[in-house]
Design a protein around this motif. Structure first.
Motif, PDB file in Angstrom:
ATOM      1  N   ARG A  80      -2.034   6.662   5.837  1.00 47.30           N
ATOM      2  CA  ARG A  80      -3.110   7.325   5.103  1.00 47.30           C
ATOM      3  C   ARG A  80      -2.789   8.794   4.830  1.00 47.30           C
ATOM      4  O   ARG A  80      -3.144   9.338   3.784  1.00 47.30           O
ATOM      5  CB  ARG A  80      -4.433   7.176   5.868  1.00 47.30           C
ATOM      6  CG  ARG A  80      -5.007   5.742   5.727  1.00 47.30           C
ATOM      7  CD  ARG A  80      -5.875   5.357   6.893  1.00 47.30           C
ATOM      8  NE  ARG A  80      -5.095   5.071   8.072  1.00 47.30           N
ATOM      9  CZ  ARG A  80      -4.620   3.841   8.380  1.00 47.30           C
ATOM     10  NH1 ARG A  80      -4.863   2.825   7.596  1.00 47.30           N
ATOM     11  NH2 ARG A  80      -3.899   3.654   9.459  1.00 47.30           N
ATOM     12  N   GLN A  83      -0.241   8.770   2.004  1.00 46.86           N
ATOM     13  CA  GLN A  83      -0.969   8.513   0.760  1.00 46.86           C
ATOM     14  C   GLN A  83      -1.638   9.790   0.255  1.00 46.86           C
ATOM     15  O   GLN A  83      -1.553  10.123  -0.933  1.00 46.86           O
ATOM     16  CB  GLN A  83      -2.011   7.428   1.024  1.00 46.86           C
ATOM     17  CG  GLN A  83      -2.917   7.111  -0.139  1.00 46.86           C
ATOM     18  CD  GLN A  83      -3.841   5.961   0.195  1.00 46.86           C
ATOM     19  OE1 GLN A  83      -3.467   4.816   0.049  1.00 46.86           O
ATOM     20  NE2 GLN A  83      -5.047   6.269   0.648  1.00 46.86           N
ATOM     21  N   ALA A  97      -4.420   2.463   0.736  1.00 47.37           N
ATOM     22  CA  ALA A  97      -4.860   2.198   2.101  1.00 47.37           C
ATOM     23  C   ALA A  97      -6.286   2.731   2.231  1.00 47.37           C
ATOM     24  O   ALA A  97      -6.639   3.751   1.635  1.00 47.37           O
ATOM     25  CB  ALA A  97      -3.929   2.882   3.097  1.00 47.37           C
ATOM     26  N   GLY A 105      -1.999  -0.569   7.661  1.00 46.85           N
ATOM     27  CA  GLY A 105      -2.463  -0.292   6.316  1.00 46.85           C
ATOM     28  C   GLY A 105      -1.281  -0.163   5.382  1.00 46.85           C
ATOM     29  O   GLY A 105      -0.138  -0.030   5.825  1.00 46.85           O
ATOM     30  N   TYR A 106      -1.544  -0.225   4.083  1.00 48.99           N
ATOM     31  CA  TYR A 106      -0.457  -0.096   3.117  1.00 48.99           C
ATOM     32  C   TYR A 106      -0.974   0.453   1.802  1.00 48.99           C
ATOM     33  O   TYR A 106      -2.165   0.421   1.514  1.00 48.99           O
ATOM     34  CB  TYR A 106       0.236  -1.444   2.884  1.00 48.99           C
ATOM     35  CG  TYR A 106      -0.600  -2.439   2.124  1.00 48.99           C
ATOM     36  CD1 TYR A 106      -0.526  -2.521   0.735  1.00 48.99           C
ATOM     37  CD2 TYR A 106      -1.480  -3.288   2.785  1.00 48.99           C
ATOM     38  CE1 TYR A 106      -1.300  -3.423   0.031  1.00 48.99           C
ATOM     39  CE2 TYR A 106      -2.254  -4.186   2.092  1.00 48.99           C
ATOM     40  CZ  TYR A 106      -2.164  -4.259   0.711  1.00 48.99           C
ATOM     41  OH  TYR A 106      -2.943  -5.141   0.017  1.00 48.99           O
ATOM     42  N   ASP A 120       4.185   0.229   4.040  1.00 56.59           N
ATOM     43  CA  ASP A 120       3.460  -0.779   4.815  1.00 56.59           C
ATOM     44  C   ASP A 120       3.568  -0.467   6.308  1.00 56.59           C
ATOM     45  O   ASP A 120       4.627  -0.644   6.911  1.00 56.59           O
ATOM     46  CB  ASP A 120       4.074  -2.153   4.514  1.00 56.59           C
ATOM     47  CG  ASP A 120       3.281  -3.307   5.085  1.00 56.59           C
ATOM     48  OD1 ASP A 120       2.140  -3.105   5.524  1.00 56.59           O
ATOM     49  OD2 ASP A 120       3.820  -4.427   5.076  1.00 56.59           O
TER      50      ASP A 120
END
Length: 123
Positions: A80, A83, A97, A105-106, A120
């Motif tokens: 996260r 991201q 995510a 999460g991915y 991932d």
């Protein structure tokens, strides 16, 4: 930016033929389940994933929290956070995510040439 272990996820037509081919190149099983049509193989520090019927095209894959032997790293950047940093740098997310969660999460992004990249996190 620490993205974790790197591999190439290959979409294959026949996972058994592909496994046999890559074994001839020196790759050995690292993980996965061939009965579920996915297998991870390794040759020294090179990692490939074989996936039958799961993706439309090949994908570059990064696994935060893992090293090249699928072992947990003590310290890593959460998916996260990665991201968030990428979005701040103007990268468009294809999938995201969930920021309200922790653990696995991915997200997926695409480079300028349409190559998909999967980040991932398994833990």
């Amino acid at each position: 930016m620490k993205l974790g272990a790197f591999s190439v996820s290959l979409t294959v037509k026949d996972i058994h033929k592909s496994k046999s081919f890559y074994e001839k190149l020196g790759f050995q099983d690292l993980g996965g389940d061939i009965t579920q049509n996915w297998l991870i193989m390794k040759n020294e520090n090179c990692i490939i994933g074989l996936f039958q019927g799961m993706f439309e095209k090949n994908i570059l894959t990064f696994n935060p929290g893992w090293n090249e032997n699928a072992q947990n790293l003590e310290s890593f950047t959460d998916v996260r956070e990665l991201q968030k940093q990428l979005k701040e740098n103007g990268i468009t997310m294809l999938t995201e995510a969930d920021d309200s969660t922790e653990g696995p999460g991915y997200f997926t992004i695409e480079d300028p040439d349409g190559n998909q990249i999967l980040v991932d996190q398994h833990r």
